[in-house]
Scaffold this active site. Structure first.
Site, PDB file in Angstrom:
ATOM      1  CG  HIS A 189      -2.137  -0.962   0.839  1.00 61.53           C
ATOM      2  ND1 HIS A 189      -2.218  -2.217   1.378  1.00 61.53           N
ATOM      3  CD2 HIS A 189      -3.159  -0.853  -0.035  1.00 61.53           C
ATOM      4  CE1 HIS A 189      -3.271  -2.820   0.875  1.00 61.53           C
ATOM      5  NE2 HIS A 189      -3.856  -2.023   0.017  1.00 61.53           N
ATOM      6  NE  ARG A 296      -6.187   0.542  -2.710  1.00 60.66           N
ATOM      7  CZ  ARG A 296      -5.657   0.545  -3.935  1.00 60.66           C
ATOM      8  NH1 ARG A 296      -5.511   1.672  -4.593  1.00 60.66           N
ATOM      9  NH2 ARG A 296      -5.242  -0.575  -4.481  1.00 60.66           N
ATOM     10  NE  ARG A 332     -10.871  -1.296  -0.705  1.00 62.21           N
ATOM     11  CZ  ARG A 332      -9.613  -1.619  -0.997  1.00 62.21           C
ATOM     12  NH1 ARG A 332      -9.354  -2.616  -1.820  1.00 62.21           N
ATOM     13  NH2 ARG A 332      -8.622  -0.945  -0.473  1.00 62.21           N
ATOM     14  CD  GLU A 431      -9.573  -7.472  -2.389  1.00 63.99           C
ATOM     15  OE1 GLU A 431      -8.649  -6.660  -2.415  1.00 63.99           O
ATOM     16  OE2 GLU A 431     -10.437  -7.496  -1.505  1.00 63.99           O
ATOM     17  CG  ASN A 454      -2.867  -4.964  -6.134  1.00 63.73           C
ATOM     18  OD1 ASN A 454      -2.480  -5.125  -7.287  1.00 63.73           O
ATOM     19  ND2 ASN A 454      -3.292  -3.808  -5.684  1.00 63.73           N
ATOM     20  CG  ASP A 455      -5.232  -8.287  -1.325  1.00 65.33           C
ATOM     21  OD1 ASP A 455      -4.147  -8.523  -0.751  1.00 65.33           O
ATOM     22  OD2 ASP A 455      -5.932  -7.309  -1.068  1.00 65.33           O
ATOM     23  NE  ARG A 465      -0.944  -5.918  -1.700  1.00 65.90           N
ATOM     24  CZ  ARG A 465      -2.142  -5.327  -1.778  1.00 65.90           C
ATOM     25  NH1 ARG A 465      -3.230  -5.996  -1.449  1.00 65.90           N
ATOM     26  NH2 ARG A 465      -2.255  -4.105  -2.213  1.00 65.90           N
ATOM     27  CB  CYS A 502      -9.779  -1.980  -9.084  1.00 64.04           C
ATOM     28  SG  CYS A 502     -10.139  -3.088  -7.728  1.00 64.04           S
TER      29      CYS A 502
END
Ligand code: PEP
Ligand code: MG
Length: 575
Positions: A189, A296, A332, A431, A454-455, A465, A502
């Site tokens: 992040h 986010r 989200r 995810e 990403n997840d 990650r 995304c």
């Protein structure tokens, strides 16, 4: 010359500031009676210095975030100057004949233990503040340099072991012109935030803090993934020319911003921005974003000392809605946990935080926090086109539960006579392998999917990650991931629903042709990447891309997948 993982693009020139947080080691030193006064003075001097430092931070924070948010520092000063605390520390020095630092550590630890036993969540969380001021006191007494990232006075490139997302959010961007870290990955992040803040960064270097000295002159070139230490004149000149060319290319790409992301044979792809706050919305306009594909919201909850109220959240969401003027905003719900903690919320110590209490799990266990957030979103939906999305879903049970909560909220809002969008769409983030595998069931319950690659990559491959040691294994082009992506897209299309991506994969120009061929409906990314992705989409032939995807899905290794895509991109003149 050093390289790592390019986290955010750009080329900057500046002196290094080494931000090394030394471990505080306290030894129990016995003192003689005649030294009691000396130890007490040591404590009082360190306290005075700490108060001065916090005052400085408070002034800076007031300028940046306003008086209300900066009041946390006022609280810290009050804690430091607390008479009871002073008395206890001095008494301990006098009675036990021990050094000041040991007395401070002992009293602070006692206070933390007492607070942690209290049931009240607010008081429990004050233990974090006590730890904070305790650490500051100890660092000052031991003469360990305390650097505040939001109070850097000179232009520097920050070199450090790691940065948390909240440290990144609090950085003084006027003076911190770039950063490089030992730890971290491209999709951690902190890297994602660096891209939205447009601060050049290279992460995951491993030993940058050992190789760079304070004050070294650096060129941080994250376009070519290089850090050059004390370069000669020739290199500086060369890189300055490179920077000029890069900026020119960016300008050229930005000129495409208002063109539609449509393939040459007419397939339109929706392009969205990933945002974390209102400033990111302004930026998204600069790069020609058509919508917000991922808001986010957890960043609204970070860098403060309590949960934002329903009203505060409503105001924040409303301002984003107004700026977007009716364009779609996928919001989200809070995705906290993993590498994103809240200073005012107690998180259990976990061996595997990314597999632990994170995202929707935290929200379901704190249902009132989620309810406040959902109510704020519904209220803001009167001013814009929101779609609600839940992170880290693993089961139908979760989504059924969440839909029931939403039903209750709608009834409450009607009772409160509050207007809201009655047809607000609901989606889930894909995810986890579990959500991808059960996507055919989920597709019946929700209106859309957004794949968080990403997840999804992290959880499918069991590769952290943010862990640079295994970053080579973090391969989104693994046949397993591509299989899941295709499965999710098919599940949604069967139910006449749609799927977006995304995760960071959406902004990787090498794979745009594949994603379009797999049938993805929307791509959402850091705004800075939009022009380049639009430019590629406009050169793609959808029918050919579909054939490419079909072929890619037959491949058994990452190498074969990458080779096919590379050849396609070359043949089609995409890259
Ligand atoms: C993802 O996991 O791909 C995603 C977009 O969510 P985040 O990066 O915030 O975890
Ligand atoms: Mg995620």
């Amino acid at each position: 010359m050093i390289s790592g993982i390019s986290a955010s693009p750009g080329i900057v020139f500046g002196n290094a500031l080494l931000f090394k947080e030394k471990k505080i080691k306290i030894n129990k030193k016995k003192i003689s009676k005649k030294n009691i006064l000396k130890e007490i003075k040591k404590f009082l001097k360190a306290r005075k210095k700490s108060v001065q430092q916090i005052n400085e931070i408070k002034i800076q924070a007031e300028k940046k975030f306003g008086k209300k948010k900066a009041s946390i520092f006022e609280g810290h000063i009050l804690l430091l100057e607390d008479e009871e605390l002073e008395k206890e520390i001095i008494t301990l020095i006098q009675k036990k004949l021990i050094c000041a630092e040991y007395a401070i550590e002992k009293i602070i630890q006692e206070q933390i233990t007492t607070l942690e036993k209290i049931k009240d969540e607010y008081l429990k969380n004050r233990s974090i503040d006590i730890r904070d001021i305790g650490n500051r006191l100890l660092k000052n007494i031991l003469n360990i340099k305390v650097i505040d990232l939001n109070n850097i006075k000179k232009k520097i490139i920050l070199i450090t072991n790691d940065l948390t997302p909240s440290q990144t959010a609090q950085m003084n961007l006027k003076n911190i012109i770039g950063f490089a870290t030992n730890l971290g990955g491209k999709t951690s992040h902190t890297s994602i935030m660096a891209r939205s803040l447009e601060i050049p960064a290279i992460v995951g270097i491993g030993d940058i803090t050992k190789r760079v000295k304070n004050g070294d002159f650096l060129i941080l070139d994250s376009i070519n993934n290089k850090i050059i230490i004390n370069p000669n004149k020739y290199l500086i000149k060369k890189l300055k020319i490179k920077k000029k060319i890069y900026l020119k290319q960016q300008k050229k790409l930005e000129s495409l911003k208002n063109l539609s992301a449509t393939t040459i044979d007419g397939k339109k792809i929706k392009i969205g921005s990933n945002i974390g706050n209102y400033n990111d919305v302004i930026n998204s306009k600069k790069y020609g974003s058509e919508s917000i594909g991922l808001y986010r919201t957890e960043f609204l909850f970070m860098g403060r000392d309590n949960f934002p109220t329903e009203e505060e959240q409503f105001q924040a969401y409303k301002s984003v809605a107004k700026k977007m003027k009716g364009k779609s905003i996928i919001i989200r719900t809070m995705d906290i946990g993993g590498d994103k903690n809240l200073s005012y919320m107690k998180f259990p110590k976990e061996d595997n935080p990314f597999l632990g209490w994170r995202a929707i799990r935290v929200s379901i266990d704190n249902i009132n926090v989620l309810r406040d957030q959902l109510i704020a979103i519904f209220r803001a939906s009167e001013f814009g086109k929101f779609k609600i999305m839940f992170p880290m879903i693993i089961s139908m049970e979760e989504i059924i539960y969440l839909k029931k909560e939403i039903k209750k909220i709608k009834i409450e809002l009607k009772k409160r006579k509050i207007n809201f969008d009655k047809n607000i769409k609901l989606g889930v983030m894909i995810e986890t392998p579990s959500s991808a595998i059960i996507s055919k069931h989920l597709a019946k319950e929700v209106d859309f999917f957004s794949i968080g690659t990403n997840d999804l990559t992290q959880y499918t491959l069991a590769v952290d990650r943010g862990n640079e040691n295994i970053s080579k294994l973090y391969q989104t082009m693994s046949p397993s991931i591509l299989y899941l992506i295709k499965k999710v897209i098919n599940s949604s299309h069967k139910q006449k629903k749609w799927t977006g991506i995304c995760g960071e994969l959406a902004s990787n120009k090498k794979y745009t042709s594949l994603l379009i061929g797999l049938g993805v409906d929307e791509l959402s990314m850091s705004s800075i990447s939009i022009p380049i992705i639009k430019n590629i989409i406009r050169k793609i032939n959808f029918i050919k891309a579909k054939k490419l995807a079909k072929n890619v899905l037959k491949q058994s290794t990452i190498k074969k997948v990458k080779k096919l895509i590379k050849n396609f991109n070359k043949k089609e003149g995409l890259l």
